[in-house]
Design an enzyme around this catalytic site. Sequence first.
Site, mmCIF file in Angstrom:
data_model
loop_
_atom_site.group_PDB
_atom_site.id
_atom_site.type_symbol
_atom_site.label_atom_id
_atom_site.label_comp_id
_atom_site.label_asym_id
_atom_site.label_seq_id
_atom_site.Cartn_x
_atom_site.Cartn_y
_atom_site.Cartn_z
ATOM 1 N N LYS A 1 0.828 -1.216 0.000
ATOM 2 C CA LYS A 1 0.000 0.000 0.000
ATOM 3 C C LYS A 1 0.854 1.254 0.000
ATOM 4 C CE LYS A 1 -4.466 -1.497 1.667
ATOM 5 N NZ LYS A 1 -5.490 -1.404 2.680
ATOM 6 N N LYS B 1 -4.368 -10.495 -6.958
ATOM 7 C CA LYS B 1 -5.578 -10.877 -6.235
ATOM 8 C C LYS B 1 -6.719 -9.892 -6.540
ATOM 9 C CE LYS B 1 -5.348 -8.578 -1.881
ATOM 10 N NZ LYS B 1 -5.367 -8.410 -0.508
ATOM 11 N N LYS C 1 -10.391 -4.535 -3.746
ATOM 12 C CA LYS C 1 -11.257 -3.354 -3.780
ATOM 13 C C LYS C 1 -10.566 -2.178 -4.432
ATOM 14 C CE LYS C 1 -13.469 -4.325 0.666
ATOM 15 N NZ LYS C 1 -13.277 -4.159 2.106
HETATM 16 P P1 AMP Z 1 -10.491 -6.365 3.097
HETATM 17 O O1 AMP Z 1 -11.198 -6.132 1.820
HETATM 18 O O2 AMP Z 1 -9.020 -6.141 2.946
HETATM 19 O O3 AMP Z 1 -11.085 -5.680 4.288
HETATM 20 O O4 AMP Z 1 -10.631 -7.926 3.370
HETATM 21 C C1 AMP Z 1 -11.725 -8.513 4.049
HETATM 22 C C2 AMP Z 1 -11.584 -10.015 4.069
HETATM 23 O O5 AMP Z 1 -11.658 -10.535 2.730
HETATM 24 C C3 AMP Z 1 -10.247 -10.515 4.629
HETATM 25 O O6 AMP Z 1 -10.481 -11.695 5.377
HETATM 26 C C4 AMP Z 1 -9.443 -10.832 3.414
HETATM 27 O O7 AMP Z 1 -8.469 -11.826 3.639
HETATM 28 C C5 AMP Z 1 -10.518 -11.342 2.454
HETATM 29 N N1 AMP Z 1 -10.128 -11.109 1.055
HETATM 30 C C6 AMP Z 1 -9.868 -9.916 0.463
HETATM 31 N N2 AMP Z 1 -9.553 -10.081 -0.839
HETATM 32 C C7 AMP Z 1 -9.614 -11.425 -1.077
HETATM 33 C C8 AMP Z 1 -9.400 -12.239 -2.239
HETATM 34 N N3 AMP Z 1 -9.071 -11.700 -3.412
HETATM 35 N N4 AMP Z 1 -9.553 -13.581 -2.108
HETATM 36 C C9 AMP Z 1 -9.902 -14.144 -0.926
HETATM 37 N N5 AMP Z 1 -10.115 -13.435 0.209
HETATM 38 C C10 AMP Z 1 -9.979 -12.091 0.142
#
Ligand code: AMP
Length: 349
Positions: free
Chosen positions: A113, A196, A199
């Site tokens: 980031k 990956k 968002k």
């Molecule tokens: P975040 O969007 O960073 O707040 O992530 C929220 C949850 O979604 C966390 O448990 C991440 O590990 C999971 N996560 C985010 N992106 C992915 C992805 N591309 N594949 C699988 N899990 C994800």
Amino acid sequence: MQQKIILSGVQPTGNLHLGNYLGAIRNWVGLQAKNQCYFTVVDLHAITVWQDPKHLQQQTREIAAAFIAAGIDVHQHPVFNQSQVEAHARLAWILSCIARVGWLNRMIQFREKAGKDRENVSVGLLTYPTLMAADILLYQATHVPVGEDQKQHIELTRDIAQKFNNDFGISYFTMPEPMINGPATRVMSLRDGTKKMSKSDPSDYSRINLLDTTDLIQDKIRKAKTDMYPIPDPGILDNNGQFTSDLKDTRPEVVNLLNIYSAVANQPLHLVMNEFAGREFSFFKNRLTDLLVHHLTPIQKKMSDLLNDRNNLDTILRDGVEKARKTANKTLHDVHKIVGFIETGYKNF
Ligand code: AMP
Ligand code: TRP
């Protein structure tokens, strides 16, 4: 079997996508019957990078609605917005005095980031994992179900808990275990199977958002990157029925789309591949679109009902905050004593 204490969270930043859903939220639903769970919308984490205040409110409600629409039972398990349980920020400060700068500097998410602009990012972006450690340790969580990208943060939480226990000569904090299960721990971008799904990807076509319309899902899947070979045969899977690293390297997009299908349909890969082996991608993509639309439509409908009744949704969060506080404040009280703070002004909110 002993009851687990489960905690997990999602940041209210950008659109909630299929990776968040398959990698995290959907797995939580199966954990709630036998365990005590806490699910939080981590708004304090979100502001480590700039958030428009109105948008932050909207996103916070949207994530809470997604938890509930996916099947979390709010009567049994608190769903709450992190910022309102004061103990999170307070414990995070104490833990930031336990964690070492070197540990934080090594975090992959921070490095990604911050990029080349390390001097210019917020201090919060660097100390972010101490707040995450506070989220987990306040509830003495034994298990933290997340996608693969969060594993390093949970290992750091263990290091912080261990150092706290050692420094004060007390076995106080529980060591949390990451829970990284299921066929979709790392859902990849639809545009580039080596990145990956995220968002923050500038291309909306890289992800399926939970609230995408049927037309948009269809268009995104139609345009998803593939290659010129047909769908492989299940004989290509390894002994555990998984893709080999060789195939992941050579055909990452195909691996990703098949993984998504298998995860959403809740079917092992070999069955999915049996059905599609040798077919054209256009055929598979139509079926994948139907599957996604069929699975997401009822969730979208529940989310929109929840979002249309804001008073009810805010009441659910308020209840969650009150329940979470009970546990969190008890831990903070213990920590105050351990660290040596006199609780002259501490109210059990
Ligand atoms: P975040 O969007 O960073 O707040 O992530 C929220 C949850 O979604 C966390 O448990 C991440 O590990 C999971 N996560 C985010 N992106 C992915 C992805 N591309 N594949 C699988 N899990 C994800
Ligand atoms: N850091 C996590 C992410 O980016 C979100 C998060 C914050 C979290 N606190 C947590 C996840 C506690 C699990 C447990 O996805």
